[in-house]
Design a protein around this motif. Structure first.
Motif, PDB file in Angstrom:
ATOM      1  N   ALA A  46       0.832  -1.197   0.000  1.00 22.82           N
ATOM      2  CA  ALA A  46       0.000   0.000   0.000  1.00 22.82           C
ATOM      3  C   ALA A  46       0.872   1.255   0.000  1.00 22.82           C
ATOM      4  O   ALA A  46       0.625   2.205  -0.747  1.00 22.82           O
ATOM      5  CB  ALA A  46      -0.926  -0.001   1.214  1.00 22.82           C
ATOM      6  N   LYS A  47       1.916   1.235   0.831  1.00 22.61           N
ATOM      7  CA  LYS A  47       2.793   2.395   0.902  1.00 22.61           C
ATOM      8  C   LYS A  47       3.502   2.610  -0.433  1.00 22.61           C
ATOM      9  O   LYS A  47       3.599   3.733  -0.922  1.00 22.61           O
ATOM     10  CB  LYS A  47       3.814   2.198   2.027  1.00 22.61           C
TER      11      LYS A  47
ATOM     12  N   LEU B   4       2.497   1.921  -3.268  1.00 18.89           N
ATOM     13  CA  LEU B   4       1.575   2.453  -4.275  1.00 18.89           C
ATOM     14  C   LEU B   4       1.272   3.926  -4.023  1.00 18.89           C
ATOM     15  O   LEU B   4       0.565   4.559  -4.806  1.00 18.89           O
ATOM     16  CB  LEU B   4       0.273   1.654  -4.269  1.00 18.89           C
ATOM     17  N   GLY B   5       1.773   4.447  -2.914  1.00 21.36           N
ATOM     18  CA  GLY B   5       1.597   5.862  -2.625  1.00 21.36           C
ATOM     19  C   GLY B   5       0.467   6.173  -1.672  1.00 21.36           C
ATOM     20  O   GLY B   5       0.162   7.337  -1.408  1.00 21.36           O
ATOM     21  N   LEU B   6      -0.195   5.156  -1.140  1.00 24.52           N
ATOM     22  CA  LEU B   6      -1.285   5.405  -0.198  1.00 24.52           C
ATOM     23  C   LEU B   6      -0.727   5.989   1.100  1.00 24.52           C
ATOM     24  O   LEU B   6       0.323   5.563   1.574  1.00 24.52           O
ATOM     25  CB  LEU B   6      -2.053   4.107   0.109  1.00 24.52           C
ATOM     26  N   SER B   7      -1.430   6.962   1.662  1.00 25.42           N
ATOM     27  CA  SER B   7      -0.996   7.540   2.928  1.00 25.42           C
ATOM     28  C   SER B   7      -1.268   6.541   4.049  1.00 25.42           C
ATOM     29  O   SER B   7      -1.939   5.527   3.836  1.00 25.42           O
ATOM     30  CB  SER B   7      -1.765   8.828   3.198  1.00 25.42           C
TER      31      SER B   7
ATOM     32  N   GLN C 169      -4.991   6.174   4.381  1.00 25.07           N
ATOM     33  CA  GLN C 169      -5.589   5.405   3.282  1.00 25.07           C
ATOM     34  C   GLN C 169      -5.224   3.926   3.380  1.00 25.07           C
ATOM     35  O   GLN C 169      -6.044   3.047   3.095  1.00 25.07           O
ATOM     36  CB  GLN C 169      -5.111   5.954   1.931  1.00 25.07           C
TER      37      GLN C 169
ATOM     38  N   TYR D   1      -8.298   1.385   3.418  1.00 26.92           N
ATOM     39  CA  TYR D   1      -8.559   0.568   2.231  1.00 26.92           C
ATOM     40  C   TYR D   1      -7.903  -0.809   2.283  1.00 26.92           C
ATOM     41  O   TYR D   1      -8.390  -1.744   1.661  1.00 26.92           O
ATOM     42  CB  TYR D   1      -8.099   1.292   0.964  1.00 26.92           C
ATOM     43  N   ALA D   2      -6.775  -0.917   2.988  1.00 20.76           N
ATOM     44  CA  ALA D   2      -6.057  -2.192   2.950  1.00 20.76           C
ATOM     45  C   ALA D   2      -6.154  -2.968   4.261  1.00 20.76           C
ATOM     46  O   ALA D   2      -6.466  -4.156   4.260  1.00 20.76           O
ATOM     47  CB  ALA D   2      -4.585  -1.954   2.592  1.00 20.76           C
TER      48      ALA D   2
ATOM     49  N   HIS E 216       6.212   8.016  -4.653  1.00 22.61           N
ATOM     50  CA  HIS E 216       5.674   6.740  -5.135  1.00 22.61           C
ATOM     51  C   HIS E 216       4.953   6.874  -6.465  1.00 22.61           C
ATOM     52  O   HIS E 216       4.653   5.890  -7.109  1.00 22.61           O
ATOM     53  CB  HIS E 216       4.775   6.132  -4.056  1.00 22.61           C
TER      54      HIS E 216
ATOM     55  N   HIS F  51      -9.013  -8.757  -0.295  1.00 21.49           N
ATOM     56  CA  HIS F  51     -10.436  -8.453  -0.176  1.00 21.49           C
ATOM     57  C   HIS F  51     -10.957  -7.648  -1.359  1.00 21.49           C
ATOM     58  O   HIS F  51     -12.104  -7.229  -1.354  1.00 21.49           O
ATOM     59  CB  HIS F  51     -10.690  -7.702   1.132  1.00 21.49           C
TER      60      HIS F  51
END
Ligand SMILES: Nc1ncnc2c1ncn2[C@@H]1O[C@H](COP(=O)(O)OP(=O)(O)OP(=O)(O)O)[C@@H](O)[C@H]1O
Ligand SMILES: [Mg+2]
Lengths: 276, 248
Positions: A176-177, A179-182, A185, A189-190, B79, B94
């Motif tokens: 997740a990180k 991919l740029g998710l904060s 997030q 989401y994860a 990123h 999921h």
């Protein structure tokens, strides 16, 4: 294409015999116990005091109304706990100096509220807060007793959520990180959806426990099933109303427990199926 | 100007020196393969570049800007430039394939759902898996999962793609399909840093191969040269072992 192997047909005897035997042994054992109990010298008195059909019928309408109060409190508390506990668990999992106050708050909250008996919380909130007469806030025991249950149970549920979040593989966070998710997030989401799925059986177990514990509200005068049953007992010196309340609680908790088992089994199957 | 430029990169885990003054510069469209024994620091090197782990000394620049610059303070910016795919795929279990692919474009890059799904379908088509859009990761083979993971990263349009032993967890018959994608990407001019144990693949796809040992790049050069006439004795030893294991 070769046909799948045909299942060997079982004869009726092979199929039903085990069931017949288990049923028979259950009937024999429980029959013996029942016979012993009912033949005891005190049985007529017990029957009169606890299993008096007339008394049960007389008490039932009030006890049932009380029971509906129990279940309403239970349902509302369940939703509130599911949400508040998740918020607490998320607070607790946050890192970084900015979030330190939330994290500390969550740790203190969980330590404190898990360490105090539910009964004490109900007494404190149910009698204590209305006595403060704070303007604008409800003063009923029902409301504050419910709040006490929510606050207390949320501490447990938060820990359940937390264990679920920690069980999510580190690779998920890294992905997740990357991919740029904060941080936020990533959680939403994860991590959290997987955590909730992981801990659903444990949360349902808490829900079953809460289903009984809502009866604690009776000690602050809320006219729930237990309170109504007590009122009846005090009036008639007969305990059958308590049995009526017990039966009502069983009618709710047993299906709920079965449902929990079912969900846990599904969860187990899902985990076994996962290949990686 | 270099897409990625690593100077004097040094990293410790506790007291263990894991990266020892590494220098590596990657130009646009270049494909660099990192090879080396287990524990030589290959994964750590990649993880430093996209800030998954901090480092102790040296600099890393993307298009001439240090990753510690104010511009990359918000790590999302970083990123968006550098994508990584891991050995363990790490798809979100999921979510279905489509949601896995569109999550970052939607939430990080602000692309609309419609737009991002259209792009995702194009990528799935391009990489030969159009029928899997609504499958869940657990319904896919390892090779298919890894291809989805690559697509998921490609969907964010990174300038540089880093791959960390992406075929190491796959059965031999599934490896080919994944490597094919990477070769296609290389042909399209994708800038890549690839950690791999597949020497045949490295020889085919790499512009340059770097041999790591003990956190240093001991030797580097074009694959033909490095694989056929390695100069450093350690490189020779490593390649000898690989040949004995039948992987070259
Ligand atoms: N989180 C960590 N904490 C402590 N030491 C670590 C950590 N991660 C890696 N190391 C150590 O750093 C060194 C380099 O590890 P790294 O994962 O970069 O090697 P690698 O070249 O990718 O190996 P492999 O081929 O097995 O993936 C190893 O000695 C490893 O034990
Ligand atoms: Mg590695």
């Amino acid at each position: 294409m070769p046909a799948p192997p045909a299942r060997r047909a079982l004869s009726a005897r092979e199929r039903y015999l085990p069931f017949v035997f288990s049923a028979l042994s259950v009937v024999v054992v429980f029959g013996l116990i029942a016979r012993l109990v009912t033949r005891a010298e005190q049985w007529p008195r017990i029957k009169l005091q606890f299993f008096n059909i007339d008394a049960i019928i007389a008490a039932f309408p009030n006890v049932f109304r009380g029971f509906l109060t129990n279940m309403t409190v239970w349902a509302i508390a369940l939703v509130a706990i599911a949400i508040w506990a998740l918020v607490l668990a998320i607070f607790r999992s946050l890192t970084g100096p900015l979030f330190a106050p939330l994290k500390v708050f969550s740790i203190l909250y969980i330590d404190l509220l898990r360490g105090i008996p539910s009964l004490l919380l109900v007494l404190l909130f149910g009698f204590g807060v209305p006595a403060l007469q704070i303007p604008g806030l409800p003063r009923t025991g029902l409301f504050w007793g419910g709040v006490a249950m929510i606050l207390g149970y949320s501490a447990y549920a938060a820990e359940v959520y937390r264990s679920g979040m920690e069980a999510v593989h580190d690779g998920q966070r890294a992905a997740a990180k990357a991919l740029g998710l904060s941080q936020w997030q990533t959680l939403i989401y994860a991590i959290v959806p997987q955590a909730v799925r992981n801990v659903l059986p444990a949360l349902l177990n808490l829900a079953v426990a809460l289903q009984k514990d809502v009866a604690l509200l009776s000690v602050i005068g809320v006219r729930d099933a237990v309170r109504e049953a007590q009122i009846f007992t005090a009036r008639t010196f007969n305990y059958s109303s308590l049995i009526a309340a017990a039966v009502l609680f069983l009618a709710a908790t047993i299906p709920m427990a079965r449902f929990t088992d079912y969900v846990a089994r599904k969860d187990q199957e899902r985990r076994l199926q996962r290949t990686l | 100007m270099y897409r990625v430029r690593i100077d004097n990169l040094t990293k410790y885990y506790g007291n263990t020196l894991v990266l020892d003054a590494v220098n590596l510069a990657v130009k646009e469209h270049e494909v660099v393969c990192l090879i080396g024994a287990s524990g030589s620091g290959k994964s750590t090197l990649l993880r430093c570049v996209n800030k998954l782990v901090p480092f102790d000394h040296g600099t890393i620049e993307l298009d001439g800007v240090s990753i510690e610059d104010e511009k990359f303070k918000n790590s999302n910016e970083l990123h968006k430039r550098v994508g990584i795919v891991f050995q363990a795929f790490n798809l979100f279990p999921h979510m279905n394939v489509l949601d896995n692919i569109t999550l970052a474009p939607r939430k990080v890059h602000g692309v609309s759902r419609r737009e991002s799904e259209k792009h995702a379908h194009e990528l799935l088509q391009l990489f030969g898996m159009p029928e899997f859009a609504t499958s869940y990761p657990e319904q896919l083979s390892g090779g298919q999962q890894q291809r989805v993971a690559i697509i998921r990263t490609m969907a964010t349009n990174p300038h540089v793609l880093m791959l960390d032993e992406i075929t190491a967890a796959l059965d031999p018959e599934l490896i080919g399909g994944v490597l094919k994608i990477i070769k296609d990407l290389a042909e399209q001019g994708m800038t890549m840093i690839i950690v791999t144990h597949e020497m045949g693949f490295a020889r085919e796809v790499a512009d340059r191969v770097c041999f790591l040992e003990g956190g240093r790049i001991l030797e580097e050069g074009p694959p033909q040269k490095l694989f056929s006439t390695p100069t450093h004795p350690r490189t020779q030893q490593f390649l000898q072992r690989i040949i004995e294991a039948g992987r070259l």
